[in-house]
Structures are given as structure tokens and as C-alpha cells.
Design a protein around this motif. Sequence first.
Motif, mmCIF file in Angstrom:
data_model
loop_
_atom_site.group_PDB
_atom_site.id
_atom_site.type_symbol
_atom_site.label_atom_id
_atom_site.label_comp_id
_atom_site.label_asym_id
_atom_site.label_seq_id
_atom_site.Cartn_x
_atom_site.Cartn_y
_atom_site.Cartn_z
ATOM 1 N N VAL A 152 0.838 -1.203 0.000
ATOM 2 C CA VAL A 152 0.000 0.000 0.000
ATOM 3 C C VAL A 152 0.876 1.257 0.000
ATOM 4 N N SER A 153 1.937 1.254 0.831
ATOM 5 C CA SER A 153 2.811 2.442 0.885
ATOM 6 C C SER A 153 3.473 2.699 -0.458
ATOM 7 N N ILE A 154 3.927 1.630 -1.121
ATOM 8 C CA ILE A 154 4.587 1.836 -2.419
ATOM 9 C C ILE A 154 3.593 2.446 -3.407
ATOM 10 N N CYS A 155 2.367 1.933 -3.406
ATOM 11 C CA CYS A 155 1.348 2.475 -4.308
ATOM 12 C C CYS A 155 1.101 3.952 -4.023
ATOM 13 N N GLN A 156 1.031 4.292 -2.720
ATOM 14 C CA GLN A 156 0.754 5.692 -2.375
ATOM 15 C C GLN A 156 1.932 6.602 -2.712
ATOM 16 N N GLU A 157 3.146 6.125 -2.375
ATOM 17 C CA GLU A 157 4.305 7.010 -2.525
ATOM 18 C C GLU A 157 4.847 7.035 -3.945
ATOM 19 N N GLU A 158 4.759 5.888 -4.637
ATOM 20 C CA GLU A 158 5.395 5.820 -5.949
ATOM 21 C C GLU A 158 4.399 5.525 -7.069
ATOM 22 N N GLY A 159 3.122 5.423 -6.709
ATOM 23 C CA GLY A 159 2.098 5.095 -7.715
ATOM 24 C C GLY A 159 2.089 3.596 -7.976
ATOM 25 N N PRO A 160 0.981 3.080 -8.567
ATOM 26 C CA PRO A 160 0.894 1.629 -8.799
ATOM 27 C C PRO A 160 2.035 1.101 -9.664
ATOM 28 N N ARG A 161 2.546 1.953 -10.551
ATOM 29 C CA ARG A 161 3.666 1.492 -11.389
ATOM 30 C C ARG A 161 4.917 1.250 -10.559
ATOM 31 N N GLY A 162 4.959 1.884 -9.381
ATOM 32 C CA GLY A 162 6.089 1.683 -8.466
ATOM 33 C C GLY A 162 6.261 0.219 -8.098
ATOM 34 N N LEU A 163 5.139 -0.529 -8.120
ATOM 35 C CA LEU A 163 5.199 -1.958 -7.770
ATOM 36 C C LEU A 163 6.009 -2.751 -8.796
ATOM 37 N N PHE A 164 6.187 -2.156 -9.971
ATOM 38 C CA PHE A 164 6.944 -2.847 -11.027
ATOM 39 C C PHE A 164 8.357 -2.281 -11.180
ATOM 40 N N ARG A 165 8.798 -1.564 -10.150
ATOM 41 C CA ARG A 165 10.169 -1.039 -10.184
ATOM 42 C C ARG A 165 11.155 -2.203 -10.324
ATOM 43 N N GLY A 166 12.076 -2.088 -11.239
ATOM 44 C CA GLY A 166 13.075 -3.157 -11.423
ATOM 45 C C GLY A 166 12.573 -4.309 -12.286
ATOM 46 N N ALA A 167 11.330 -4.202 -12.795
ATOM 47 C CA ALA A 167 10.763 -5.342 -13.552
ATOM 48 C C ALA A 167 11.509 -5.599 -14.855
ATOM 49 N N TRP A 168 12.023 -4.549 -15.457
ATOM 50 C CA TRP A 168 12.746 -4.710 -16.715
ATOM 51 C C TRP A 168 14.060 -5.464 -16.454
ATOM 52 N N ALA A 169 14.744 -5.077 -15.383
ATOM 53 C CA ALA A 169 15.987 -5.787 -15.021
ATOM 54 C C ALA A 169 15.673 -7.250 -14.687
ATOM 55 N N LEU A 170 14.522 -7.459 -14.056
ATOM 56 C CA LEU A 170 14.114 -8.825 -13.713
ATOM 57 C C LEU A 170 13.825 -9.646 -14.982
ATOM 58 N N THR A 171 13.227 -9.005 -15.974
ATOM 59 C CA THR A 171 12.966 -9.689 -17.256
ATOM 60 C C THR A 171 14.286 -10.093 -17.908
ATOM 61 N N LEU A 172 15.226 -9.162 -17.919
ATOM 62 C CA LEU A 172 16.534 -9.467 -18.518
ATOM 63 C C LEU A 172 17.258 -10.555 -17.726
#
Length: 288
Positions: A152-172
Motif C-alpha cells: 500500500v505504501s509503495i502504491c501511495q508514494e510511488e504510484g501503482p507502477r512503483g510496484l513494477f520497479r526493477g521489472a525490466w531488469a528482472l525480465t533481462l
Amino acid sequence: MPVEEFVAGWISGALGLVLGHPFDTVKVRLQTQTTYRGIIDCMVKTYRHESLLGFFKGMSFPIASIAVVNSVLFGVYSNTLLALTATSHQERWAQPPSYTHVFIAGCTGGFVQVYCLAPFDLIKVRLQNQTEPRARPGSPPPRYRGPVHCAVSICQEEGPRGLFRGAWALTLRDTPTLGIYFVTYEWLCRQSTPDGQNPSLATVLVAGGFAGIVSWAVATPLDVIKSRMQMAGLKHRVYRGVLDCMASSVRQEGLGVFFRGLTINSARAFPVNAITFLSYEYLLRWWG
Ligand SMILES: C[N+](C)(C)CCCC[C@H](N)C(=O)O
């Protein structure tokens, strides 16, 4: 679509996960914090300040999410292989698929599971990096009170897209290395099993263990970058992307930064993946 493959993937992932979580916490701390001199130092400090429970921080969400993540990985892998080769799991040792097909199916499974894994992995990394001891009266509370509060805090502070932070690096990190993971497993099983037979229990354990080690060894550089990008939103040190994170980490800490956590990753990978493949194969045989 063979549903058992998804269920077997889930149960085997959960068993592996519990076994490997303490190693995983030490790894994440070594990769993202600079206060520890090495594995032993990190273990001792964690134990002293946070007791044994410190090693299990951030585990509840992965346990819940492994149901989705591992069943998607193994289910998509197996079903892609079925689509490519038209041989079901039961016939797979009698008519082995080519390594190219195994690699493509592994990469496909890896790519698809990232989108289930990314938010859970982010929350795990954030919780594992909270080094405060369990709440004591008078001590300041940790930033996140638990996985749900963290989400919930990540969504509030960084927006819902914040939950996917690092997702591109994770895909690679995961797409090619999960191809390597299944190819290593298949190759080792075939090396030590007479043609057309099912691999023995010991073979499955050893091949699974080494598949884990090999794929983690290749994945470690991007694992470091992924963990750092996941922590970035929190520490106000924002990277412009994967390359920027790589460049600034190397500039500050040298090339060795890419191998942070390699030893502990490998130590964790053997038992975790031995158990994962063993339970996956045997569950499918029982249900077979
Ligand atoms: C491909 N790469 C090495 C990144 C991940 C492999 C994951 C396998 C297992 N769930 C584990 O946690 O060890």
C-alpha cells in the motif's frame, strides 16, 4: 492443458522457497547494503540484532506468491514444450525434446513468470532490507509494518507502477537464465540416465541442484542491478535505467559489484532447486 504441471510447480516451489529464504535474506543484504564485511559477518549481525526471525523477514508474501510464480513458470514451460514437440510429460523421457526446444520453452516460462513475480519480489527485497529488530516499546517502528502495508505504501508514494520497479531488469535476468536452467537440468539428467528411462532420484536431485547453481551464476550480475533498482525508490537514489544503474554501480564499487552475492546465491541454489525438481518430477509421476 495439463493442470497437474501447474500444481506440481507450485508445491515444489514452496518447498524450495522455505529452505532457501535465510540464504536469500543474507544475499539481498550483501547486494544492497555496504555495512557487512562478508557472509559470516552479515549472518552474525543479523542474528545478534534480529534473532533467527531476522532471516525469515519478507517470507510470507513469497510463500503466497510462489503458488502463482512457480506454477506459471513450470506450467508455461511444460505446455510450451508440449506445443513445440507434441510430447506430454509422461512421454518426455522416452522421446526427449531437442535442447533448442527446451531452451525456448524455458525462456517463455521465464518471461511470463516475471510479470507475476515482479511486485512480490520488490516487496520481499524492501522487507528484507529492514534491519530493525522486531518492534520493541520505545524503538522507532520500521518503515513498512508488513507485506500489505509495504504494498500500500509503495502504491501511495510511488504510484501503482512503483510496484513494477526493477521489472525490466528482472525480465533481462530471468528470460535467458531460465532457458539455461532447464537446458542444464535436461542435459545432466540425460548424461546419467540410460536412453528412454526416467532419471533416478539421485540424478534429479543433483541435476536440479546444478541447474540452480549454473543459472544463478549467470543471473547474478543482473540480480544485483535488479535489487538495486528495486531499492532505488526508497533511498531517493533514482537510476535512469538498467544501464545507468550498471554504470554508476561499477563507477563507485568496481566490476566486483556484479558478483555480489554469488557465493551465497550458489549455496542457496543447490538445495532449493534440488528439492524443486525432485518434488516436481515425483508429483507428476504419482499423478501420472
Ligand atoms: C533463473 N534464475 C536463476 C534467475 C532463477 C531461477 C529460479 C529458481 C528457483 N525458484 C530459485 O529461487 O532458485
